[in-house]
Design a protein around this motif. Structure first.
Motif, mmCIF file in Angstrom:
data_model
loop_
_atom_site.group_PDB
_atom_site.id
_atom_site.type_symbol
_atom_site.label_atom_id
_atom_site.label_comp_id
_atom_site.label_asym_id
_atom_site.label_seq_id
_atom_site.Cartn_x
_atom_site.Cartn_y
_atom_site.Cartn_z
ATOM 1 N N LEU A 133 1.159 4.634 -0.720
ATOM 2 C CA LEU A 133 0.223 3.705 -1.340
ATOM 3 C C LEU A 133 0.794 3.072 -2.606
ATOM 4 C CD1 LEU A 133 -3.014 5.780 -0.750
ATOM 5 C CD2 LEU A 133 -2.589 3.471 0.111
ATOM 6 N N HIS A 163 -8.136 7.128 -1.691
ATOM 7 C CA HIS A 163 -6.999 6.240 -1.468
ATOM 8 C C HIS A 163 -7.012 5.071 -2.456
ATOM 9 C CE1 HIS A 163 -6.453 7.753 2.930
ATOM 10 N NE2 HIS A 163 -5.824 8.512 2.053
ATOM 11 N N THR A 214 -11.846 6.937 1.359
ATOM 12 C CA THR A 214 -11.598 5.561 0.917
ATOM 13 C C THR A 214 -11.500 5.491 -0.602
ATOM 14 O OG1 THR A 214 -12.754 4.677 2.855
ATOM 15 C CG2 THR A 214 -12.482 3.203 0.970
ATOM 16 N N ARG A 223 -1.592 -1.198 3.444
ATOM 17 C CA ARG A 223 -2.531 -1.617 2.402
ATOM 18 C C ARG A 223 -1.885 -2.657 1.486
ATOM 19 N NH1 ARG A 223 -7.019 1.832 0.282
ATOM 20 N NH2 ARG A 223 -7.887 0.751 -1.523
ATOM 21 N N THR A 224 -2.623 -3.697 1.175
ATOM 22 C CA THR A 224 -2.125 -4.735 0.278
ATOM 23 C C THR A 224 -2.009 -4.176 -1.134
ATOM 24 O OG1 THR A 224 -3.228 -6.430 1.592
ATOM 25 C CG2 THR A 224 -2.544 -7.051 -0.641
ATOM 26 N N ALA A 281 -4.058 3.921 -4.947
ATOM 27 C CA ALA A 281 -3.544 2.554 -4.865
ATOM 28 C C ALA A 281 -3.622 1.826 -6.198
ATOM 29 C CB ALA A 281 -4.310 1.772 -3.799
#
Length: 350
Positions: free
Chosen positions: A286, A258, A255, A178-179, A262
């Protein structure tokens, strides 16, 4: 290879593990038998009877390897299903019954402990999700057997301990890809709302956090049950009164969950019991900085500057963030980092 996977107390963390294993090795064929995670005392003593009744003769005849969680009464199962007696068996320990905090000792605890010892003796290979889990299992089993009046074989479990492996429940690879996003100074407590996750310690930290004047939102999320520990309700009420409460309760959408991790700077644990800490590991993957007790499994992957012994020290960790990259600490637990070890284990035993 035909692998019979048994999860007779199929709790959330056990599902998380088995789904990754079955999806991650498509070259092998998995037959999966599970039982619901309820009626603990009955499940511990009765699962072999139930599983034996569910198995077909073809399943047994075609099995090359048994991969079972440590809740499986493996010794009894082999007696009830003679066709499995000569099949190699891996017993995977998500937890052990010796280091699990119990509010009061009971005959149920003793039954679970003895069943786990017999299962360990009946297995070909023991695998633990952490060194802490491995060490507390063998220490607890030895301590229990020393209390027995007679008939305990010398060096019982010695070979099992010597050959035991540590392979954590893998962390899904996409979490590491993940960015990085802009982070708020928030913290997330993301655990089951039960007594073993330290609700009283959580309340102490919430009280210290409110007094500190730190600006971040405090998210209290996780799986809930019929009875909510009073300390969690008090913590939520205090944060609400000071307009510091963020998300609350179980987040169904993965989603969305997360995304919360994040976007937050910290993940908090107050656990009295933790054999791996998947919730903390996912958050670290994350990018969340952990703030965790200086005990249990956490020293295996959390640097000292992120561990605490008091509520005041925990708030200090929040006020003065550590400078390392948390995902680097848990990168060895990614599925791809572990896949070869799991593959080699399967091949070696068959």
């Amino acid at each position: 290879m035909n692998i019979l996977l048994l999860s007779p107390y199929d709790a959330v963390s056990h599902q998380y593990w088995r789904r990754q294993i079955t999806a991650g090795f498509p070259a092998h064929h998995f037959e999966v038998l599970t039982l619901p995670a309820r009626y603990f005392g009955w499940r511990v003593r009765g699962n072999a009877m139930t599983l034996a009744d569910q198995m077909t003769a073809d399943q047994v005849a075609q099995t090359d390897l048994v991969l079972a969680t440590s809740m499986t009464d493996l010794a009894t199962l082999k007696g009830l299903v003679p066709g499995l007696a000569g099949v190699p068996c891996v017993l995977y320990f998500h937890e052990n019954q010796f280091a699990f905090p119990s509010r009061q000792a009971s005959d149920r605890d003793l039954a679970a402990q003895m069943t786990s010892i017999y299962s360990a003796l009946a297995a070909t290979q023991l695998v633990f999700n952490s060194a802490f889990n491995r060490d507390t299992f063998f220490a607890g089993a030895k301590a229990l057997l020393r209390k027995m009046p007679d008939g305990v074989p010398a060096e019982v479990l010695a070979s099992q301990e010597f050959n035991a492996l540590v392979l954590p429940v893998p962390i899904p690879d996409p979490l590491f890809n993940r960015t990085p996003s802009v982070r708020r100074p928030d913290l997330v407590w993301n655990h089951r709302w039960e007594h073993d996750k330290g609700p009283e310690r959580l309340l102490e930290i919430v009280q210290a956090y409110v007094a500190s004047g730190l600006p971040g939102k405090f998210h209290i999320v996780g799986q809930q049950f019929r009875t909510i520990p009073p300390a969690i309700s008090e913590a939520i009420a205090l944060l609400t009164a000071h307009q510091l409460l963020g998300e609350k309760g179980y987040i169904e959408n993965l989603t969305q969950y997360h995304a919360l991790l994040a976007q937050s700077q910290f993940v908090l644990s107050t656990a009295d019991h933790e054999f791996q800490g998947l919730a903390v590991m996912e958050a670290m993957a994350l990018g969340c900085l952990p703030v965790v007790p200086d005990a249990l499994v956490y020293p295996e992957y959390v640097p000292a500057e992120s561990r605490y012994t008091t509520a005041a020290e925990a708030v200090q960790r929040l006020a003065h963030p550590a400078g390392y990259a948390p995902r680097d600490c848990v990168a060895p637990m990614a599925f791809q980092a572990q896949a070869e070890s799991w593959h080699n284990l399967f091949i070696r035993l068959v």
